[in-house]
Design a protein around this motif. Sequence first.
Motif, mmCIF file in Angstrom:
data_model
loop_
_atom_site.group_PDB
_atom_site.id
_atom_site.type_symbol
_atom_site.label_atom_id
_atom_site.label_comp_id
_atom_site.label_asym_id
_atom_site.label_seq_id
_atom_site.Cartn_x
_atom_site.Cartn_y
_atom_site.Cartn_z
ATOM 1 N N ARG A 164 45.839 41.734 55.903
ATOM 2 C CA ARG A 164 45.639 41.860 57.201
ATOM 3 C C ARG A 164 46.750 41.452 58.200
ATOM 4 N NH1 ARG A 164 41.476 42.705 61.015
ATOM 5 N NH2 ARG A 164 41.656 41.511 63.039
ATOM 6 N N GLU A 165 47.255 40.452 57.881
ATOM 7 C CA GLU A 165 48.482 39.943 58.761
ATOM 8 C C GLU A 165 49.627 40.893 58.752
ATOM 9 O OE1 GLU A 165 51.430 35.907 59.203
ATOM 10 O OE2 GLU A 165 49.376 35.754 58.209
ATOM 11 N N PHE A 166 49.843 41.473 57.509
ATOM 12 C CA PHE A 166 51.011 42.455 57.201
ATOM 13 C C PHE A 166 50.754 43.816 57.950
ATOM 14 C CE2 PHE A 166 53.530 45.502 54.567
ATOM 15 C CZ PHE A 166 54.665 44.833 54.681
ATOM 16 N N ILE A 167 49.609 44.277 57.828
ATOM 17 C CA ILE A 167 49.421 45.398 58.570
ATOM 18 C C ILE A 167 49.362 45.565 59.995
ATOM 19 C CG2 ILE A 167 47.432 47.332 59.022
ATOM 20 C CD1 ILE A 167 46.644 47.010 56.187
ATOM 21 N N GLN A 168 50.143 46.548 60.619
ATOM 22 C CA GLN A 168 50.310 46.442 62.304
ATOM 23 C C GLN A 168 49.418 47.933 62.632
ATOM 24 O OE1 GLN A 168 51.804 44.442 63.929
ATOM 25 N NE2 GLN A 168 51.969 43.303 62.204
ATOM 26 N N PRO A 169 48.604 47.772 63.606
ATOM 27 C CA PRO A 169 47.962 49.009 63.751
ATOM 28 C C PRO A 169 48.628 50.329 64.360
ATOM 29 C CG PRO A 169 46.647 47.109 64.633
ATOM 30 C CD PRO A 169 48.065 46.553 64.085
ATOM 31 N N ILE A 170 48.426 51.318 64.054
ATOM 32 C CA ILE A 170 48.895 52.486 64.585
ATOM 33 C C ILE A 170 48.770 52.444 66.228
ATOM 34 C CG2 ILE A 170 48.701 53.880 62.615
ATOM 35 C CD1 ILE A 170 46.312 55.209 64.176
ATOM 36 N N ALA A 171 49.749 53.190 66.987
ATOM 37 C CA ALA A 171 49.812 53.293 68.380
ATOM 38 C C ALA A 171 49.454 54.515 68.956
ATOM 39 C CB ALA A 171 51.140 52.720 68.811
ATOM 40 N N ALA A 172 49.349 55.353 68.362
ATOM 41 C CA ALA A 172 49.117 56.928 68.974
ATOM 42 C C ALA A 172 47.595 57.134 69.233
ATOM 43 C CB ALA A 172 49.393 57.927 67.833
ATOM 44 N N ILE A 173 47.377 57.401 70.565
ATOM 45 C CA ILE A 173 46.192 57.632 71.105
ATOM 46 C C ILE A 173 46.027 58.853 71.848
ATOM 47 C CG2 ILE A 173 45.778 55.256 71.674
ATOM 48 C CD1 ILE A 173 46.089 56.099 74.592
ATOM 49 N N GLU A 174 44.625 59.612 71.772
ATOM 50 C CA GLU A 174 44.275 60.751 72.251
ATOM 51 C C GLU A 174 43.317 60.755 73.028
ATOM 52 O OE1 GLU A 174 44.350 63.245 68.852
ATOM 53 O OE2 GLU A 174 42.370 62.546 67.902
ATOM 54 N N LYS A 175 42.893 61.866 73.893
ATOM 55 C CA LYS A 175 41.489 61.916 74.654
ATOM 56 C C LYS A 175 40.787 62.787 74.038
ATOM 57 C CE LYS A 175 42.070 59.626 79.143
ATOM 58 N NZ LYS A 175 41.439 59.648 80.617
ATOM 59 N N VAL A 176 39.268 62.692 73.744
ATOM 60 C CA VAL A 176 38.618 63.446 73.054
ATOM 61 C C VAL A 176 37.263 63.540 74.081
ATOM 62 C CG1 VAL A 176 39.698 63.147 70.840
ATOM 63 C CG2 VAL A 176 37.575 61.890 71.647
ATOM 64 N N ALA A 177 36.303 64.604 73.948
ATOM 65 C CA ALA A 177 35.104 64.529 74.507
ATOM 66 C C ALA A 177 34.249 63.656 73.749
ATOM 67 C CB ALA A 177 34.643 66.169 74.459
ATOM 68 N N ILE A 178 33.344 63.103 74.388
ATOM 69 C CA ILE A 178 32.203 62.200 73.758
ATOM 70 C C ILE A 178 31.500 62.780 72.647
ATOM 71 C CG2 ILE A 178 32.253 60.761 75.760
ATOM 72 C CD1 ILE A 178 29.444 61.937 76.287
ATOM 73 N N GLY B 242 38.409 44.569 38.916
ATOM 74 C CA GLY B 242 39.384 44.802 39.941
ATOM 75 C C GLY B 242 40.518 43.883 39.691
ATOM 76 N N ARG B 243 40.929 43.199 38.794
ATOM 77 C CA ARG B 243 42.019 42.149 38.974
ATOM 78 C C ARG B 243 43.446 42.826 39.338
ATOM 79 N NH1 ARG B 243 44.791 38.734 34.334
ATOM 80 N NH2 ARG B 243 45.037 36.829 35.345
ATOM 81 N N PRO B 244 43.783 43.768 38.806
ATOM 82 C CA PRO B 244 45.220 43.945 39.296
ATOM 83 C C PRO B 244 45.053 44.867 40.548
ATOM 84 C CG PRO B 244 44.545 45.533 37.665
ATOM 85 C CD PRO B 244 43.439 44.662 37.545
ATOM 86 N N LEU B 245 46.053 44.421 41.617
ATOM 87 C CA LEU B 245 46.283 45.025 42.800
ATOM 88 C C LEU B 245 47.601 44.999 43.293
ATOM 89 C CD1 LEU B 245 44.308 46.225 45.175
ATOM 90 C CD2 LEU B 245 44.519 43.912 46.179
ATOM 91 N N ALA B 246 48.006 46.243 43.790
ATOM 92 C CA ALA B 246 49.401 46.317 44.421
ATOM 93 C C ALA B 246 49.291 46.636 46.012
ATOM 94 C CB ALA B 246 50.145 47.586 43.729
ATOM 95 N N PHE B 247 50.088 45.993 46.705
ATOM 96 C CA PHE B 247 49.863 46.200 47.975
ATOM 97 C C PHE B 247 51.358 46.017 48.721
ATOM 98 C CE2 PHE B 247 49.714 44.316 52.352
ATOM 99 C CZ PHE B 247 49.238 45.505 53.155
ATOM 100 N N GLY B 248 51.652 46.783 49.484
ATOM 101 C CA GLY B 248 53.002 46.877 50.487
ATOM 102 C C GLY B 248 53.016 47.962 51.224
ATOM 103 N N ARG B 249 54.273 48.230 51.542
ATOM 104 C CA ARG B 249 54.800 49.381 52.448
ATOM 105 C C ARG B 249 55.921 50.080 51.958
ATOM 106 N NH1 ARG B 249 55.217 47.340 58.176
ATOM 107 N NH2 ARG B 249 56.999 46.115 57.348
ATOM 108 N N ILE B 250 55.909 51.470 51.603
ATOM 109 C CA ILE B 250 57.010 52.238 51.228
ATOM 110 C C ILE B 250 57.622 53.248 52.110
ATOM 111 C CG2 ILE B 250 56.169 52.032 48.807
ATOM 112 C CD1 ILE B 250 54.931 54.943 49.367
ATOM 113 N N ARG B 251 58.800 53.625 51.995
ATOM 114 C CA ARG B 251 59.397 54.217 52.892
ATOM 115 C C ARG B 251 60.086 55.607 52.325
ATOM 116 N NH1 ARG B 251 60.408 48.819 53.486
ATOM 117 N NH2 ARG B 251 59.697 48.235 55.516
ATOM 118 N N SER B 252 60.348 56.618 52.880
ATOM 119 C CA SER B 252 61.065 57.804 52.459
ATOM 120 C C SER B 252 61.522 58.735 53.540
ATOM 121 C CB SER B 252 60.206 58.734 51.586
ATOM 122 O OG SER B 252 60.548 59.831 51.004
#
Length: 437
Positions: A40-54, A307-317
């Motif tokens: 949770r601490e590592f993840i940064q929320p996305i910033a893009a927003i849009e308007k939609v009909a309800i 579920g013992r093994p778990l990988a987490f992070g951020r990759i780039r390309s």
Amino acid sequence: MTHTVPPAPTSTPSLNDIVSCISGYDPNAMTVTQAQAAIREFIQPIAAIEKVAIRSALSRVLAQDIISRIDVPAHDNSAMDGYALRGTDVAAGAAVTLKVVGSVHAGARFDGEVQPGQCVRIMTGAPMPAGCDTVIPQELTTDAGEHAVTLPAGRVRPGDNRRLRGEDLAMGSVALPRGRRLRPSDIGLLASLGIPEVAVQRRLRVAFFSTGDELRSVGEALDPGCVYDSNRYTLHGMLTRLGCDVIDMGVVGDDPAALEAAFRSACEEADAVITSGGVSVGAADYTKQIMASLGDMMFWKIAMRPGRPLAFGRIRSKGRDAYLFGLPGNPVAVTVSFSFFVRDALLHLAGAEPKPLPRVRVKTAATIRKKAGRTEYQRGILAPDDTGAWTVRLTGTQGSGILRSMSDANCIIELEHERGDVAAGEEVSIVIFDGLI
């Protein structure tokens, strides 16, 4: 139309910076809560927003607070079909006969002011006539006629059965907070405020694929030693329920070049990437090496079962980056790992404010074996016993490769890290599947 709100300038800590602050950090013995907090601490929320009909906003995440522009209800109104009257006429608690001076329906208004000793026939939702502050339901009256009605003693008190202006929502108050994932009732609330469209976070794009030469997609021939890939179908369903745009990249074999190409392609197209298989120790498991070469990754052994093994992070390309979740290959472990790590992480990434999954305390129908020092998620069936009391029992054998145990279950039994064996009749926490899996 989608647009991006520039984030405030901050320095994003590396994943290693975050885990280094965890007391007693050991990548080979991470607790569930430690891993959840780091993600949770590592993840940064996305910033893009849009308007939609309800009508298109169901399950979307609000990007802005919804402020009520009106009072709801817009006026004091009746909560019952009955008679509107002055509370002073019943304050003494004695029987009284009142003169009926008119009637009013929802959507209409009574002209004039009701005087002492008078009342107005009123329907549910109709505005309260001037001078009236109380409604007596018609079934509590006697001798009701066109011109008069009798109110028996003690059947109504001053102020009863009146809904006050703005008691649901006052003008200027927050009707729905930013970060809320909209439910059907929220859509109805928006409509009640006369709001035709809302600003929401852009949908998450999530790419996923399975790894392993032994996997075959549904529809392909099943060669000796091979199995059908169920994980992608499970993940597709869970991601769809979260409202993500899903990118199914199929099965990628145990080939370094193919794996790297798949990771790069997924990273360039998606906000998050999920893989199943290849994060444990194995002779042909190149996945961990390629993950590490592409970004900021951690490889954990979580003190949990399954579920013992778990990988987490951020990759780039090619200038793009994506959060990466490497899940185990066993089918039950994939479902459990997604439910207790990935689900909340994706909601946070989408801009939602994740709420803890509701836990319910119930008694067990039989003994459950449990090893202290790890969190266990066992598949359960919640049902009433012969006395009508709700109890939970295991689905049967709890192996992480037994997908039938998940299909038969209607809940997860969550057994805490420190807990040992559970005796029949002891209370445990369960997470009910409905709406989750």
